[in-house]
Design an enzyme around this catalytic site. Structure first.
Site, mmCIF file in Angstrom:
data_model
loop_
_atom_site.group_PDB
_atom_site.id
_atom_site.type_symbol
_atom_site.label_atom_id
_atom_site.label_comp_id
_atom_site.label_asym_id
_atom_site.label_seq_id
_atom_site.Cartn_x
_atom_site.Cartn_y
_atom_site.Cartn_z
ATOM 1 C CB CYS A 51 -0.923 -0.030 1.218
ATOM 2 S SG CYS A 51 -1.898 1.465 1.383
ATOM 3 C CD GLU A 64 -6.905 2.193 -8.976
ATOM 4 O OE1 GLU A 64 -7.788 2.368 -8.137
ATOM 5 O OE2 GLU A 64 -5.831 1.636 -8.700
ATOM 6 C CE1 TYR A 83 -7.012 -1.431 -6.814
ATOM 7 C CE2 TYR A 83 -7.817 -3.674 -6.900
ATOM 8 C CZ TYR A 83 -6.984 -2.727 -6.344
ATOM 9 O OH TYR A 83 -6.141 -3.053 -5.319
ATOM 10 C CE LYS A 139 -4.793 3.820 -6.208
ATOM 11 N NZ LYS A 139 -5.387 2.513 -6.129
ATOM 12 C CB CYS A 149 -3.303 2.536 -1.573
ATOM 13 S SG CYS A 149 -3.375 0.895 -0.864
ATOM 14 C CG HIS A 184 -28.989 22.445 -4.557
ATOM 15 N ND1 HIS A 184 -29.072 21.561 -5.604
ATOM 16 C CD2 HIS A 184 -29.197 23.684 -5.067
ATOM 17 C CE1 HIS A 184 -29.323 22.234 -6.714
ATOM 18 N NE2 HIS A 184 -29.396 23.526 -6.420
ATOM 19 C CD GLU A 192 -28.437 18.339 -5.086
ATOM 20 O OE1 GLU A 192 -29.500 18.673 -4.553
ATOM 21 O OE2 GLU A 192 -27.701 19.149 -5.689
HETATM 22 C C1 LIG Z 1 -1.099 -0.992 -7.680
HETATM 23 C C2 LIG Z 1 -1.923 -1.274 -6.454
HETATM 24 C C3 LIG Z 1 -2.839 -0.354 -6.025
HETATM 25 C C4 LIG Z 1 -3.605 -0.599 -4.895
HETATM 26 N N1 LIG Z 1 -4.514 0.336 -4.520
HETATM 27 C C5 LIG Z 1 -5.279 0.122 -3.428
HETATM 28 C C6 LIG Z 1 -6.200 1.107 -2.991
HETATM 29 O O1 LIG Z 1 -6.360 2.161 -3.595
HETATM 30 N N2 LIG Z 1 -6.905 0.856 -1.859
HETATM 31 C C7 LIG Z 1 -6.767 -0.302 -1.150
HETATM 32 O O2 LIG Z 1 -7.424 -0.474 -0.125
HETATM 33 N N3 LIG Z 1 -5.905 -1.258 -1.557
HETATM 34 C C8 LIG Z 1 -5.157 -1.076 -2.665
HETATM 35 N N4 LIG Z 1 -4.256 -2.028 -3.060
HETATM 36 C C9 LIG Z 1 -4.182 -3.281 -2.307
HETATM 37 C C10 LIG Z 1 -3.353 -3.105 -1.033
HETATM 38 O O3 LIG Z 1 -2.091 -2.577 -1.355
HETATM 39 C C11 LIG Z 1 -3.212 -4.444 -0.327
HETATM 40 O O4 LIG Z 1 -4.494 -5.001 -0.130
HETATM 41 C C12 LIG Z 1 -2.522 -4.305 1.023
HETATM 42 O O5 LIG Z 1 -1.248 -3.739 0.874
HETATM 43 C C13 LIG Z 1 -2.419 -5.679 1.667
HETATM 44 O O6 LIG Z 1 -1.689 -5.615 2.858
HETATM 45 P P1 LIG Z 1 -0.921 -6.879 3.405
HETATM 46 O O7 LIG Z 1 -0.448 -6.521 4.766
HETATM 47 O O8 LIG Z 1 -1.753 -8.088 3.242
HETATM 48 O O9 LIG Z 1 0.306 -7.099 2.425
HETATM 49 P P2 LIG Z 1 1.410 -6.115 1.889
HETATM 50 O O10 LIG Z 1 1.086 -4.704 2.121
HETATM 51 O O11 LIG Z 1 1.679 -6.548 0.489
HETATM 52 O O12 LIG Z 1 2.666 -6.437 2.807
HETATM 53 C C14 LIG Z 1 3.327 -7.671 2.756
HETATM 54 C C15 LIG Z 1 4.765 -7.430 3.139
HETATM 55 O O13 LIG Z 1 5.390 -8.684 3.389
HETATM 56 C C16 LIG Z 1 6.727 -8.640 2.902
HETATM 57 N N5 LIG Z 1 7.167 -10.019 2.736
HETATM 58 C C17 LIG Z 1 6.717 -10.934 1.837
HETATM 59 N N6 LIG Z 1 7.325 -12.120 2.031
HETATM 60 C C18 LIG Z 1 8.166 -11.945 3.086
HETATM 61 C C19 LIG Z 1 9.067 -12.813 3.780
HETATM 62 N N7 LIG Z 1 9.186 -14.092 3.442
HETATM 63 N N8 LIG Z 1 9.791 -12.306 4.805
HETATM 64 C C20 LIG Z 1 9.665 -11.007 5.185
HETATM 65 N N9 LIG Z 1 8.831 -10.145 4.560
HETATM 66 C C21 LIG Z 1 8.077 -10.621 3.536
HETATM 67 C C22 LIG Z 1 6.600 -7.831 1.621
HETATM 68 O O14 LIG Z 1 7.833 -7.282 1.233
HETATM 69 C C23 LIG Z 1 5.578 -6.779 2.031
HETATM 70 O O15 LIG Z 1 6.199 -5.620 2.526
HETATM 71 C C24 LIG Z 1 -3.449 -1.813 -4.180
HETATM 72 C C25 LIG Z 1 -2.521 -2.751 -4.604
HETATM 73 C C26 LIG Z 1 -1.770 -2.492 -5.730
HETATM 74 C C27 LIG Z 1 -0.759 -3.518 -6.178
#
Ligand SMILES: Cc1cc2nc3c(=O)[nH]c(=O)nc-3n(C[C@H](O)[C@H](O)[C@H](O)COP(=O)(O)OP(=O)(O)OC[C@H]3O[C@@H](n4cnc5c(N)ncnc54)[C@H](O)[C@@H]3O)c2cc1C
Length: 455
Positions: A43, A181, A177, A51, A48, A438, A443
């Protein structure tokens, strides 16, 4: 009693992992977290936030044009992609530090590196290994690309945020999406955009009126949308440009500077030692969990995109908070995934909550639909040919509003408010009893009178 180094070890410092770890620390647990890339996760670093910043940048092009109708003369305007990327990078570095500071304040130990389970209570990070009473898998997802010839030339959203220069033309593959975007971002910044999607209509899973409306509006802005179209091969030409073989396009080839695949994301479950620890995956490769985010191994939990349920930041955050409360807050806390609002930050944007018309008709049999498509006041003077869509879906029997959908300026901001009413189960009469503000587009949600009955 067995001694463990930590009460909770979280793998992945993204939205879900950071929230769970911080809350667990604040609740008095001894917590560690491992991150293989940058604190903040998708994110903050490549989802997010960046983006949305790029999307703001893209919108200025139209704002500058629209200003003319309001009496402004803008002598010359120019755009610098490197300046935008540099400023965006500065902001995400700041946000990443905010996340790190939050973890430090909560007393969480941070391990920089890739973590994996050695057994159900032992986590290895590089050469080190530590033990934990509970483990949280919060490793998110990763963009998936098809195995077609030349796929190594294609980028995903990850690389799109770091392109050294703005492509003059781009082929974006996908109908979800993220594809919409980035089509809006690149088009707004002046790139020639072709979107290729193999389905019948963009934005599968969204309301059909929303899908059609956004298709029309994006086409008006010059995005070329090819439906039932597939890319079968990509080749690099001598001049450095790419040639993509794709169906649904004259000559079945397209030459462009970049090809971007936005064709979905897979849960990050490989090489984590999950099978060895006894953690079961579902058919999509995500960690299978119950409503408390507990995996098949009772002390191993999983939240966020790695569980492949609703892949959105606020959902991952809720799930992370629920796990911390269940484990250390003295209250078993499930996560409710109903009526989660969401947005598409396309140009124009989409906001949606609850059921689509088709889903509601299937669930309730008879539904009442209220909708309006209109030219927003702003564009009476700007002259821009852009229309806004607002739509309410109502269960005919109870008169409860079960879905609200909007395509148009500020739709995500507006739907966030409407989502409270939908989630609270308010009826159409209660919407109507609310006095309008309005003149606004919002609205319309309290003044929609003409109903279409759908059986
Ligand atoms: C282009 C794009 C736009 C988006 N826009 C939106 C939006 O507008 N609104 C919205 O709500 N959501 C959006 N999302 C989705 C949102 O980013 C994810 O749903 C959210 O980040 C999920 O969080 P998470 O904690 O599950 O995983 P992540 O945020 O992906 O975090 C996982 C972390 O784990 C780390 N990791 C992975 N494997 C290992 C390992 N073995 N050891 C140590 N670290 C590891 C990764 O490096 C990462 O930092 C978007 C996604 C993308 C790709």
């Amino acid at each position: 009693m067995t001694h463990y180094d930590y009460d909770l070890f979280t793998i992945g410092a993204g939205s879900g992992g950071v929230r769970a770890s911080r809350m667990a620390g604040q609740l008095g647990a001894r917590v560690a977290i491992a991150e293989s890339y940058r604190i903040g996760g998708t994110c903050v670093i490549r989802g997010c936030v960046p983006k949305k910043l790029l999307s703001y940048a893209a919108h200025y092009a139209e704002d500058l044009e629209d200003a003319r109708g309001y009496g402004w003369t803008i002598a010359s305007a120019s755009f610098s992609w490197p300046a935008l990327i540099e400023n965006k990078n500065r902001e995400i570095a700041r946000l990443s530090r905010v996340y790190s500071d939050g973890l430090a304040r909560a007393g969480t130990a941070v391990f920089e590196g890739t973590a994996r389970l050695l057994d159900a209570h032992t986590v290895a990070i590089g050469e080190r290994s530590v033990t934990a009473r509970n483990v949280l898998i919060a490793t998110g997802g990763w963009p998936s690309k098809p195995a077609i010839p030349g796929i190594e030339h294609a980028i995903t959203s990850n690389e799109a945020f770091e392109l050294p220069e703005l492509p003059r033309c781009i082929l974006i593959v996908g109908g979800g999406y993220v594809a919409m975007e980035f089509a809006g971002i690149f088009r707004g910044l002046g790139t020639d955009v072709t979107l290729s999607y193999r389905g019948e209509q963009i934005l599968r899973g969204f309301d059909d009126d929303v899908r059609r409306h956004l298709h029309d509006e994006m086409s008006k802005k010059g995005v070329r949308i090819l439906l039932k179209s597939e890319v079968s091969r990509i080749a690099r030409r001598a001049d450095g440009t790419l040639e993509a073989a794709l169906s649904g396009c004259p000559g079945n080839t397209l030459t462009c500077d970049a090809v971007m695949f936005a064709t979905g994301r897979r849960p990050n479950t490989a090489r984590l030692g999950l099978a060895e620890a006894g953690v079961r995956l579902d058919e999509a490769g995500g960690v299978a969990v119950d409503r408390f985010c507990r995996s098949s191994v009772p002390h191993i939990y999983a939240v966020g995109d790695v569980t492949h349920r609703i892949c959105l930041t606020p959902v991952a955050i809720r799930e992370g908070a629920a796990v911390a409360t269940t484990l250390f807050g003295g209250r078993e806390t499930p996560v409710d995934h109903d009526d989660v609002p969401s947005a598409v930050f396309s140009q124009p944007p989409v906001g949606t909550v609850g059921l689509t018309e088709a889903m509601a008709a299937e669930k309730f049999g008879k539904v009442d639909v209220y909708k309006a498509s209109f030219r927003p006041l702003r564009h009476t003077l700007s002259g821009r040919d852009e229309r806004t869509l607002v739509k309410l879906v109502v269960d005919a029997a109870t008169q409860r509003v079960v879905g609200a959908h909007m395509v148009g300026a500020d739709a995500p901001e507006i739907i966030q408010g409407v989502a409270i009413a939908v989630r609270a189960g308010l009826t159409k009469a209660q919407f109507d009893a609310t006095v309008a503000i309005h003149p606004t587009a919002a609205e319309e949600f309290v003044t929609l009178m003409d109903k279409t009955e759908v059986r």
